[in-house]
Design a protein around this motif. Structure first.
Motif, PDB file in Angstrom:
ATOM      1  N   ILE A  60      63.434  68.582  29.174  1.00  0.00           N
ATOM      2  CA  ILE A  60      62.320  69.693  29.344  1.00  0.00           C
ATOM      3  C   ILE A  60      61.448  69.318  28.338  1.00  0.00           C
ATOM      4  N   ILE A  61      60.107  69.080  28.465  1.00  0.00           N
ATOM      5  CA  ILE A  61      59.190  69.005  27.584  1.00  0.00           C
ATOM      6  C   ILE A  61      58.447  70.379  27.403  1.00  0.00           C
ATOM      7  N   VAL A  62      58.348  70.599  26.022  1.00  0.00           N
ATOM      8  CA  VAL A  62      57.817  71.937  25.670  1.00  0.00           C
ATOM      9  C   VAL A  62      56.387  71.576  25.011  1.00  0.00           C
ATOM     10  N   PRO A  63      55.429  71.544  25.716  1.00  0.00           N
ATOM     11  CA  PRO A  63      54.022  71.336  25.055  1.00  0.00           C
ATOM     12  C   PRO A  63      53.530  72.533  24.239  1.00  0.00           C
ATOM     13  N   GLY A  64      52.780  72.212  23.359  1.00  0.00           N
ATOM     14  CA  GLY A  64      52.054  73.316  22.463  1.00  0.00           C
ATOM     15  C   GLY A  64      50.827  72.800  22.206  1.00  0.00           C
ATOM     16  N   TYR A  65      50.145  73.310  21.158  1.00  0.00           N
ATOM     17  CA  TYR A  65      48.650  73.244  20.815  1.00  0.00           C
ATOM     18  C   TYR A  65      48.668  71.917  20.183  1.00  0.00           C
ATOM     19  N   GLY A  66      49.698  71.179  19.320  1.00  0.00           N
ATOM     20  CA  GLY A  66      49.712  70.093  18.939  1.00  0.00           C
ATOM     21  C   GLY A  66      49.436  68.880  20.011  1.00  0.00           C
ATOM     22  N   LEU A  67      49.968  68.964  20.969  1.00  0.00           N
ATOM     23  CA  LEU A  67      49.743  68.277  22.168  1.00  0.00           C
ATOM     24  C   LEU A  67      48.394  68.253  22.662  1.00  0.00           C
ATOM     25  N   ALA A  68      47.938  69.127  22.494  1.00  0.00           N
ATOM     26  CA  ALA A  68      46.230  69.474  23.026  1.00  0.00           C
ATOM     27  C   ALA A  68      45.262  69.031  22.015  1.00  0.00           C
ATOM     28  N   VAL A  69      45.905  69.112  20.666  1.00  0.00           N
ATOM     29  CA  VAL A  69      44.798  68.775  19.731  1.00  0.00           C
ATOM     30  C   VAL A  69      44.792  67.413  19.701  1.00  0.00           C
ATOM     31  N   ALA A  70      45.907  66.575  19.881  1.00  0.00           N
ATOM     32  CA  ALA A  70      45.906  65.157  19.709  1.00  0.00           C
ATOM     33  C   ALA A  70      45.519  64.366  21.276  1.00  0.00           C
ATOM     34  N   GLN A  71      45.324  65.196  21.929  1.00  0.00           N
ATOM     35  CA  GLN A  71      44.766  64.612  23.192  1.00  0.00           C
ATOM     36  C   GLN A  71      46.039  63.872  23.952  1.00  0.00           C
ATOM     37  N   ALA A  72      47.111  64.329  24.017  1.00  0.00           N
ATOM     38  CA  ALA A  72      48.320  63.673  24.082  1.00  0.00           C
ATOM     39  C   ALA A  72      48.910  63.903  25.436  1.00  0.00           C
ATOM     40  N   GLN A  73      48.172  64.843  26.360  1.00  0.00           N
ATOM     41  CA  GLN A  73      48.864  65.191  27.757  1.00  0.00           C
ATOM     42  C   GLN A  73      48.978  63.897  28.463  1.00  0.00           C
ATOM     43  N   HIS A  74      48.213  62.941  28.329  1.00  0.00           N
ATOM     44  CA  HIS A  74      48.128  61.661  29.201  1.00  0.00           C
ATOM     45  C   HIS A  74      49.318  60.854  28.756  1.00  0.00           C
ATOM     46  N   ALA A  75      49.659  60.807  27.469  1.00  0.00           N
ATOM     47  CA  ALA A  75      50.679  60.010  26.996  1.00  0.00           C
ATOM     48  C   ALA A  75      51.899  60.684  27.461  1.00  0.00           C
ATOM     49  N   ALA A  76      51.996  61.950  27.596  1.00  0.00           N
ATOM     50  CA  ALA A  76      53.225  63.040  27.605  1.00  0.00           C
ATOM     51  C   ALA A  76      53.591  62.735  29.217  1.00  0.00           C
ATOM     52  N   ARG A  77      52.149  62.718  30.002  1.00  0.00           N
ATOM     53  CA  ARG A  77      52.753  62.214  31.613  1.00  0.00           C
ATOM     54  C   ARG A  77      53.459  60.834  31.606  1.00  0.00           C
ATOM     55  N   GLU A  78      52.754  60.133  30.961  1.00  0.00           N
ATOM     56  CA  GLU A  78      53.330  58.683  30.950  1.00  0.00           C
ATOM     57  C   GLU A  78      54.683  58.247  30.616  1.00  0.00           C
ATOM     58  N   LEU A  79      55.278  59.289  29.476  1.00  0.00           N
ATOM     59  CA  LEU A  79      56.738  59.376  29.015  1.00  0.00           C
ATOM     60  C   LEU A  79      57.510  59.737  30.064  1.00  0.00           C
ATOM     61  N   ALA A  80      57.054  60.819  30.665  1.00  0.00           N
ATOM     62  CA  ALA A  80      57.681  61.687  31.718  1.00  0.00           C
ATOM     63  C   ALA A  80      57.982  60.777  32.935  1.00  0.00           C
ATOM     64  N   GLU A  81      56.752  60.016  33.376  1.00  0.00           N
ATOM     65  CA  GLU A  81      56.934  59.216  34.722  1.00  0.00           C
ATOM     66  C   GLU A  81      57.885  57.910  34.236  1.00  0.00           C
ATOM     67  N   LEU A  82      58.036  57.506  33.264  1.00  0.00           N
ATOM     68  CA  LEU A  82      58.881  56.456  32.836  1.00  0.00           C
ATOM     69  C   LEU A  82      60.603  56.916  32.773  1.00  0.00           C
ATOM     70  N   LEU A  83      60.646  58.238  32.259  1.00  0.00           N
ATOM     71  CA  LEU A  83      61.948  58.745  32.450  1.00  0.00           C
ATOM     72  C   LEU A  83      62.401  58.751  33.665  1.00  0.00           C
ATOM     73  N   GLU A  84      61.385  59.478  34.628  1.00  0.00           N
ATOM     74  CA  GLU A  84      61.607  59.566  36.222  1.00  0.00           C
ATOM     75  C   GLU A  84      62.329  58.418  36.700  1.00  0.00           C
ATOM     76  N   LYS A  85      61.455  57.327  36.390  1.00  0.00           N
ATOM     77  CA  LYS A  85      61.950  55.978  36.876  1.00  0.00           C
ATOM     78  C   LYS A  85      63.466  55.511  36.774  1.00  0.00           C
ATOM     79  N   ARG A  86      63.648  56.206  35.615  1.00  0.00           N
ATOM     80  CA  ARG A  86      65.102  55.821  35.141  1.00  0.00           C
ATOM     81  C   ARG A  86      66.117  56.994  35.617  1.00  0.00           C
ATOM     82  N   GLY A  87      65.664  57.825  36.645  1.00  0.00           N
ATOM     83  CA  GLY A  87      66.471  58.725  36.969  1.00  0.00           C
ATOM     84  C   GLY A  87      66.554  60.233  36.271  1.00  0.00           C
ATOM     85  N   VAL A  88      65.750  60.361  35.309  1.00  0.00           N
ATOM     86  CA  VAL A  88      66.028  61.402  34.359  1.00  0.00           C
ATOM     87  C   VAL A  88      65.172  62.621  35.011  1.00  0.00           C
TER      88      VAL A  88
END
Lengths: 106, 461
Positions: free
Chosen positions: B306-334
């Motif tokens: 479970i990813i818990v995003p907060g303001y730090g993610l917003a500030v770093a513009q990391a929402q795309h990187a978070a999605r990439e990580l999530a997609e990668l994990l899902e491919k592995r069945g997570v």
């Protein structure tokens, strides 16, 4: 109390109730866009600003009118555009309706 | 002809109400905004033809509209999604300023002895509009980090504010009962500006959304008051609608944080000390930190994350990187989902907007009530730049400023990965016990860099 003032007070009081009633069921995820949208609506002050600027005839009224119109226009244009940008993000992203399970006819 | 104006104003008012109604439902929100904008155009189109313009009037209106429209449109288009809260503050502030100036112009026109029904709404608009203007600017500065986001308090603050309020009351009475001269109402405006600053200074950055919402309601009321001054129904109705709905929205927002409005606005007084005491108590405790490889492996071999995003993610513009990580994990069945706290980011709903921008599937975004029971079955709670919304002291430390705020149960997950720039306490300025939890691995760094490292580590795992 003059008739006109009485009318105005009536509108004022009824608007309070409408304002509260109309947004009472807003979901949390729409708090920010709703705030931004109401922010744009109070940009109606641009009407007031134009009314006072229209008759400007002295240095003081010219400056007051110019600043008021500029500020109010910023409020109304910026308010609507930024709200639209926010809501654009939600486009086509409503949670899909749960697919109705196909009940096999026995 | 005036009948036509009144009918146009009625139509505009109806469109504002319908717009608000639509804005508060997910289906029609965007339409709602458009409907309200149409109402605005109708109100303007009805007003202009009947005015008697001086030459100067035409020129300043043209200049003002061009500058205002350019600033508003460009500002609203260019602003990053993460900076939206302060942009709303700015647009709100200028509206309040405009309302105050309209009232000043009217008082000048009324002369020295206006009737009570002319003078009262004018001074009301000047005071409330100015407070809203100055307060919004401070809120903007705090969120834009032009100044510290922590509450600013000093000894005797309440006395100073009391004196300010008393002076304002004095000048209000002077304008109403003695004579309406520029000296009195300009002083009134200056004092109200100072009050606006003094009002927002002691409020912490994390509470700014609630403050902006309150000031938004203030501007609405100032606009309504200007409507009484000008005898303009469109201003009265639209301003009051915003004043009323904005007040309710302010309450809903502070409810979402589990706090009363009074606590949000005046909570800074007397609470800084308890905060300091709490910090002192946990000094010297150790934290575990992990490498990208450790954490990448942990994630790759989990079943539920479970990813818990907060303001730090917003500030770093990391929402795309978070999605990439999530997609990668899902491919592995997570199984991956996102836990969205109602006030994650800096405004309620802010995080949904950001993640939607990164094309995160809507079904993966889970609201607090929905996701809180799932944490105990999660292998990893991946906290990306969130802090206060997972701070257990909201549950178990009655002295904490955020005590009572509903939080995400990230501490119940089997492992917790806490991604943060540093050990610095969060926006509310409170230390977080979760960082010292034995189940917690800290991963320091900018959210975007860290997520990119994790993506590489998961690929390698």
């Amino acid at each position: 109390m003059s008739n006109e003032l009485l009318n105005e007070v009536t509108f004022f009081v009824l608007s309070i109730f409408v304002g509260i009633e109309v947004i009472s069921k807003v979901p949390t995820i729409l708090h920010t866009p709703l705030m931004s949208g109401t922010n744009a609506i109070h940009g109606i002050i641009v009407v007031g600003a134009i009314v006072i600027a229209a008759g400007a005839n002295s240095p003081v009224t010219i400056i007051l009118g110019l600043v008021a119109v500029t500020l109010a226009t910023t409020n109304v244009v910026g308010g609507f555009v930024v709200t639209d940008r926010m809501l654009e993000m939600f486009k086509g992203r409503q949670s899909p309706k749960p697919a109705t399970p196909v009940t096999p006819t026995k | 002809m005036t009948t036509l104006i009144q009918i146009a104003y009625l139509v505009a008012a109806v469109l504002f109400i319908l717009g608000l109604k639509q804005l508060s439902s997910p289906k029609g929100a965007r339409n709602g905004n458009f409907i309200a904008a149409v109402g605005m155009v109708i109100a303007l189109a009805a007003t202009v033809p009947l005015l008697h313009f001086t030459t100067a009037g035409v020129i300043i209106i043209a200049i003002g509209v061009v500058i205002g429209a350019a600033v508003g449109a460009i500002g609203a288009r260019m602003v990053k999604m993460t900076a939206i809260p302060q942009m709303v503050a700015l647009f709100n502030g200028v509206g309040g300023g405009a309302a105050a100036l309209v009232a000043v112009a009217e008082l000048l026109r009324f002369g020295q002895h206006p009737s009570f029904t002319e003078a009262f709404p004018s001074v009301f608009s000047i005071v409330i509009g100015s407070v809203s203007f100055a307060g919004s600017m401070v809120a903007f500065a705090k969120l834009q980090e032009l100044m510290t986001g922590t509450p600013i308090t000093y000894p005797g603050q309440q006395i100073v504010n009391g004196i300010l309020a008393a002076l304002i009351l004095g000048f209000v009475i002077a304008v109403l009962a003695v004579a309406s001269i520029p000296f009195s109402f300009i002083s009134l405006m200056v004092l109200a500006l100072v009050l606006g600053v003094a009002f927002v200074l002691p409020i912490g950055g994390a509470d700014m959304p609630v403050v902006i919402s309150l000031l938004n309601a203030f501007t609405g009321l100032a606009v309504a008051a200007s409507g009484f001054t000008l005898n303009n129904f469109a201003l009265i109705v639209a301003g009051t609608l915003v004043g009323a709905s904005g007040s309710l929205l302010t309450k809903l927002m502070s409810d979402a944080m589990g706090r009363s409005l009074a606590n949000v606005l005046f909570g800074a007084f007397g609470q800084t000390r308890t905060g300091a005491a709490a910090t002192a108590g946990i000094e010297g405790r150790s934290v575990r930190s992990g490498s990208a490889e450790d954490i990448g492996t942990l994630l790759a071999y989990s079943q539920r994350v479970i990813i818990v995003p907060g303001y730090g993610l917003a500030v770093a513009q990391a929402q795309h990187a978070a999605r990439e990580l999530a997609e990668l994990l899902e491919k592995r069945g997570v199984e991956v989902s996102y836990a969205i706290h109602p006030v994650a980011g800096r405004m309620p709903g802010h995080m949904n907007v950001l993640l939607a921008e990164a094309n995160v599937p809507y079904e993966q975004l889970k609201e607090m009530d929905e996701v809180n029971d799932e944490f105990k079955n999660a292998d990893v709670a991946l906290i990306v730049g969130a802090n206060d919304v997972v701070n257990p002291s909201a549950r178990n430390a009655p002295g904490s400023p955020i005590y009572g705020m509903p939080i995400l149960n990230a501490d119940q997950a089997k492992n917790i990965v806490f991604m943060k720039r540093s050990m610095r306490p969060g926006f509310a300025g409170i230390d977080n016990d979760l960082m010292y939890d034995p189940k917690t691995l800290m991963f320091f760094g900018d959210a975007k860099d860290s997520l990119t490292k994790l993506v590489a580590a998961v690929k390698a795992a």
